[in-house]
Design an enzyme around this catalytic site. Sequence first.
Site, PDB file in Angstrom:
ATOM      1  N   ASP A 220       0.784  -0.959   0.494  1.00 35.62           N
ATOM      2  CA  ASP A 220      -0.124  -0.032  -0.038  1.00 35.62           C
ATOM      3  C   ASP A 220       1.193   1.380  -0.273  1.00 35.62           C
ATOM      4  O   ASP A 220       1.601   0.821   0.795  1.00 35.62           O
ATOM      5  CB  ASP A 220      -0.652   0.104   1.398  1.00 35.62           C
ATOM      6  N   GLU A 279       2.195  -0.335  -4.263  1.00 37.11           N
ATOM      7  CA  GLU A 279       0.947   0.344  -4.902  1.00 37.11           C
ATOM      8  C   GLU A 279       1.990   1.886  -5.218  1.00 37.11           C
ATOM      9  O   GLU A 279       1.595   2.512  -3.669  1.00 37.11           O
ATOM     10  CB  GLU A 279      -0.395   0.544  -4.380  1.00 37.11           C
TER      11      GLU A 279
END
Length: 552
Positions: A220, A279
């Site tokens: 993330d 990401e």
Amino acid sequence: MTEPGDQQDDPPDPGPEDWWLDAVVYQIYPRSFQDSSGDGVGDLPGIVDRLDYLCQTVGVDAIWLSPIYPSPGLDVGYDVADHRRVDPVFGTEADFDRLVAEAHRRGMRLILDLVMNHTSDRSAWFEASRQSRDNPYADWYLWRDPAGFGADGSPLPPNNWVSFFGGPGWTWEPRRGQFYQHTFLAQQPDLNWREPAVEAAQWAMVRGWLDRGVDGFRLDVFNAFLKHPDLPSNPEQPGSTAWTRQVHVHDRDQADFVELLDRFRALVDAEPGRITIGELFDGGPERAAAMTRGQHLVFDWELIAAPWSAGEFRATVERRERLFGPERRPTLVFSNHDQPRQASRFARSAGSDDVDAIAKAAAVLLVGLRGTPFLYYGEELGMVDVEIPPDEIVDPPARIAGPDFPWWNRDQCRTPMPWTGEPGAGFTTGRPWLRIGPDAARRNVAAEAADEGSVLATYRRLLEARRSVLALRRGSYESIDAGEDDVFAWRRVAPGSRAVVAVNFAGVDCRIRLPAGEARRVVAGTHLDPPAPDGDGVVTLRPFEGLILADG
Ligand code: GLC
């Protein structure tokens, strides 16, 4: 029953180490996939029950689970209280080990979502850190003294950083007489990755999941882990929101992040065949390409933001091809748990209500372009965004959205998977945590599995084609000029295998010319009766029709 983390005597062999070169990854938002307990929230036993659907009916190779860890749920799981465990709402530790084993038994892989930029403010690390300036966790977060005090005596934040979720990027902790920094909610404090004990604790957690057989990780907002060591204010620029009025040079993308990434990869590479996907928190394909290496892929935002236009798609793909070159693998992502459903977005952009036709054409793009496809749950049904009434909004930034802080409510793309046309959609026997789409009676797995012309059946045929044609999985990419602006066509070439793909972005017929004598076999397409080009390569594509031809 095994204890958490126990190794099985004879663990199922999930297959060869280079699996990721051929894989299509399916993203599951666990809360919304399949509830097995009747509490209205999806869970791990529910996912186990649906593995055959994933590998046989759809035909994907790996699943990525959005966070499954204990969490107060303020960012619906992306506020993690303990990264080493499974949230009881999703099941037990043994349920997780069973999910890994059952996936592997079917030759499928499992990827976890690691949220290592921040924790929940309820994590034991932060609970300790906030107590005082001299406890073992004191430096695990980004604490700073106030820059001064206002006329009313209130402390002033150390710099101008703001939160991506609206409001200031700093929150005051009276117990320490200091501020802590948070890129997202105040309940999501950012970790201090420059503190060696933080890195060591994160790597120990990662090793724990690798030992349990996990095949990869999605990271993330990975380029935000490191901040400038001195935390200076960001430069300002004109913009429409507090966030866009800053140039984010000090709160992400630090030069030494590459070394951190290398240390992480070395850890993961200790186990063969493990992939990771970072990401990008903002940033274009240049940065994505620069951070892609070997089995570490990167999500960028180009295709997820691309309008429904053959010219735009072609330009974006060509630009990415130039930046990545033949050695690095791009990702192919049209939607995820933060973005509008692809069928809704593309149909809106096309100005058409033929959602199914556009969903099928998008499937040809996803399966035919060069890169690793990531398919968000429900896209294979052509699921659309669901309107959520204001009093049912869950997504935290959406609850504070207003004229100064525009925000797309992410609940709309996170609604329960419709399995059947019954009440509860076969997702739950209880009250679903988020409302089920109004079209579930018609748009559901049971109905689409029984209909050869459905979006689901189209995905199944296209994924089958991808499995049978090497060029579609591993081939190089080259654009083709088919002589019509609304059609995007390209070829893929691998040793002994060649494919030509064409997609008509227009809602009208388009007559095109594909290279004659190359890739002559009609393999699959959006329609049940895909057309064959004539001897000169001329073929007419119907509205939103996509076509895959191959040799070898
Ligand atoms: C990522 C996640 C998003 C989350 C945010 C903060 O962008 O995809 O869902 O809200 O990080 O953790």
